[in-house]
Design a protein around this motif. Structure first.
Motif, PDB file in Angstrom:
ATOM      1  N   GLU A  79       0.934  -1.087   0.016  1.00  0.00           N
ATOM      2  CA  GLU A  79       0.000  -0.045  -0.100  1.00  0.00           C
ATOM      3  C   GLU A  79       0.784   1.182   0.090  1.00  0.00           C
ATOM      4  O   GLU A  79       1.945   1.419   0.944  1.00  0.00           O
ATOM      5  CB  GLU A  79      -0.846   0.038   1.350  1.00  0.00           C
ATOM      6  N   GLU A 106      -9.832   5.494  -3.019  1.00  0.00           N
ATOM      7  CA  GLU A 106      -8.845   4.850  -4.356  1.00  0.00           C
ATOM      8  C   GLU A 106      -8.916   5.916  -5.181  1.00  0.00           C
ATOM      9  O   GLU A 106      -9.969   6.807  -5.262  1.00  0.00           O
ATOM     10  CB  GLU A 106      -9.277   3.771  -4.889  1.00  0.00           C
ATOM     11  N   GLU A 141     -12.580   1.255   7.871  1.00  0.00           N
ATOM     12  CA  GLU A 141     -12.987   1.358   6.584  1.00  0.00           C
ATOM     13  C   GLU A 141     -11.806   1.478   5.603  1.00  0.00           C
ATOM     14  O   GLU A 141     -10.838   2.221   6.333  1.00  0.00           O
ATOM     15  CB  GLU A 141     -14.108   2.201   6.063  1.00  0.00           C
ATOM     16  N   SER A 142     -11.898   1.260   4.401  1.00  0.00           N
ATOM     17  CA  SER A 142     -10.772   1.587   3.428  1.00  0.00           C
ATOM     18  C   SER A 142     -10.720   2.992   3.008  1.00  0.00           C
ATOM     19  O   SER A 142     -11.822   3.491   3.313  1.00  0.00           O
ATOM     20  CB  SER A 142     -10.813   0.833   2.183  1.00  0.00           C
ATOM     21  N   ALA A 164      -7.215  -3.865   9.212  1.00  0.00           N
ATOM     22  CA  ALA A 164      -8.078  -3.765   8.228  1.00  0.00           C
ATOM     23  C   ALA A 164      -9.504  -4.130   8.701  1.00  0.00           C
ATOM     24  O   ALA A 164     -10.512  -3.379   7.924  1.00  0.00           O
ATOM     25  CB  ALA A 164      -7.575  -4.554   6.878  1.00  0.00           C
ATOM     26  N   ARG A 223      -5.515   1.511   8.931  1.00  0.00           N
ATOM     27  CA  ARG A 223      -6.132   0.503   8.225  1.00  0.00           C
ATOM     28  C   ARG A 223      -5.139  -0.467   7.554  1.00  0.00           C
ATOM     29  O   ARG A 223      -5.518  -1.580   7.524  1.00  0.00           O
ATOM     30  CB  ARG A 223      -6.655   1.548   6.808  1.00  0.00           C
TER      31      ARG A 223
END
Length: 477
Positions: free
Chosen positions: A299, A367, A363-364, A359, A355
């Motif tokens: 990431e 993007e 929440e993510s 995870a 995150r």
């Protein structure tokens, strides 16, 4: 004279470098060669959050013939359990790393969640008592320009990788897990290099540091000729006041200070410079490896700034690597904070690390979105679309007309006007964020980006995160 010698030898040696990797990864992972010196063995540090800590020095490797490069490393783990993975940082100094770490913020969250912390030092050698080694390595680099003798290309990234090896050698205190690195400037650039080579690194959050190759970084002769011509006829406001015409020493550099002028004056050709830069590019720029890193599960998050002398090529990055997760705040960079009220409460790094390690508990993050534009008479319509289900809350567009080209002094000194920003509207049916900008008459081009918010929650705590659209430059002619 010393710089000229360095440049000329480097040019003569670039063909040899093509056969040499920056790092021997087997050596980087070899715990038997660390030659650990224990300064403070494992002990409990009391406080609101109790931790166990240890301070050592390790051998990174033989930096120059007969001289080892050693760095201090501090380990921090929870009390009563092994740490699974850790957050690794080099933005420390000798005084701070010798003191017990008292944790707060995201570091406290990580320890409470069973994640360790590893501190080392990634700074100029003469800033922490290694002036002699710094001088000796620079002198040897001047004679050979072997990348192994460069603190920037070898010693700093190797320090991070060897610190990982040292942590995992402490088998009673660390177990294998995620390894995230973060930092700004040299501490953003260093893990951005290391992550390309070391598969143990699983995340990098980098601020005001190089991201990708670009024509100037790759010593493209036409790009440099165009830039010089622009600077000749369009001096920055700073140069007008000082009546000087020089550029900031980092502008145009491949990965740090530029060397073009000195090299050309010493007899190099543009092809020499281009070959050298291309050889380095594959080993130091994470954008070139983005898809491979993504498949590896890495990431990434970048905060380059819109006015930074290291990240001076955002239009190129936005055009060629639109998929990169980038956060932009107008008029920021080294020493530039921008509008203090802009995106107040931004907690990107905290959310990124939480995150990455937890995870299932948060929440993510957003993007990267896609951007499309359409010129309609005197207006430019901007559409920004995120992947479905992104839960984007806000959008704002910032723009500038006729911005000076990448790498110029004017690129740094001319700010995005405060009036050139607008709140975007969300079209629920199309799932896109919209903005319509009236084009100023006579404008040749427009640079813009949008920044969007998503609020996350971790253990009942709200974290405001932001992500930007790719930095975009549009020809209006």
């Amino acid at each position: 004279m010393k710089q000229v010698i360095v440049i000329m030898y480097f040019i003569c040696s670039y063909s040899l470098l093509a056969e040499v990797k920056l790092f021997d990864m087997a050596a980087m992972r070899d715990a038997s060669t660390l030659e650990v010196e224990v300064l403070k063995d494992w002990y409990v540090v009391p406080g609101k959050i109790k931790t166990r800590q240890k301070l050592i020095t390790i051998k990174v490797g033989e930096f120059i013939p007969g001289k080892d490069y050693r760095v201090p490393v501090r380990f921090i783990v929870p009390v009563g359990q092994k740490a699974k993975g850790f957050h690794l940082t080099g933005g420390n100094n000798l005084k701070s790393i010798n003191n017990d770490a008292r944790l707060r913020g995201v570091e406290a969250d990580l320890i409470q969640g069973g994640v360790g912390l590893v501190y080392t030092i990634v700074q100029k050698l003469d800033s922490w008592g290694q002036r002699e080694l710094s001088q000796q390595s620079e002198a040897l680099f001047s004679k050979t320009l072997n990348s192994h003798y460069s603190v920037q290309y070898w010693a700093w990234p190797a320090s991070l990788m060897r610190s990982i090896t040292a942590a995992y050698a402490e088998e009673d205190y660390f177990e294998k897990g995620q390894v995230a690195c973060s930092g700004g400037s040299k501490n953003g650039a260093t893990p951005s290099v290391a992550v390309i080579h070391d598969e143990r690194i699983s995340a990098v959050h980098a601020t005001v540091s190089p991201i990708s190759e670009s024509p100037l970084r790759l010593c493209d002769e036409k790009a440099w000729a165009d830039l010089r011509e622009y600077n000749k006829h369009h001096p920055s406001q700073t140069n007008k006041r000082s009546k000087q015409s020089g550029m900031h020493p980092f502008l145009g550099g491949t990965h740090g200070p530029r060397y073009n002028e000195a090299a050309l004056a010493a007899g190099a050709t543009w092809q020499d410079l281009k070959s050298l830069a291309n050889e380095l590019a594959d080993q130091i720029f994470p954008a070139k490896h983005f898809e491979i890193l993504k498949k590896r599960g890495v990431e990434l998050s970048f905060h380059p700034g819109t006015h930074d002398f290291v990240a001076y090529d955002m239009a190129y990055v936005g055009k060629n690597y639109p998929q990169l997760p980038i956060y932009l705040k107008a008029n920021t960079g080294h020493g530039k904070g921008g509008d203090k009220s802009q995106f107040r409460g931004q907690a990107n790094k905290t959310a990124f690390l939480l995150r990455h390690f937890f995870a299932s508990e948060i929440e993510s993050l957003l993007e990267s979105p896609q951007v499309t534009t359409k010129k309609e008479g005197a207006y430019l319509q901007i559409e920004v679309q995120f992947p479905e289900g992104s839960k984007v809350e806000t959008g704002e567009v910032f723009w500038m007309y006729n911005r000076a080209p990448d790498g110029s002094e004017a690129y740094l000194s001319e700010a995005f006007p405060s009036e050139n920003q607008v709140v975007m509207e969300y079209n629920d049916q199309k799932g896109i964020w919209l903005a319509k900008i009236k084009i100023t008459e006579g404008s040749q081009q427009i640079d813009f980006f949008s920044t969007h918010k998503k609020s996350l929650s971790f253990k009942g705590r709200k974290l405001e995160t932001y992500l930007s659209s790719p930095y975009t430059r549009i020809d209006l002619k």
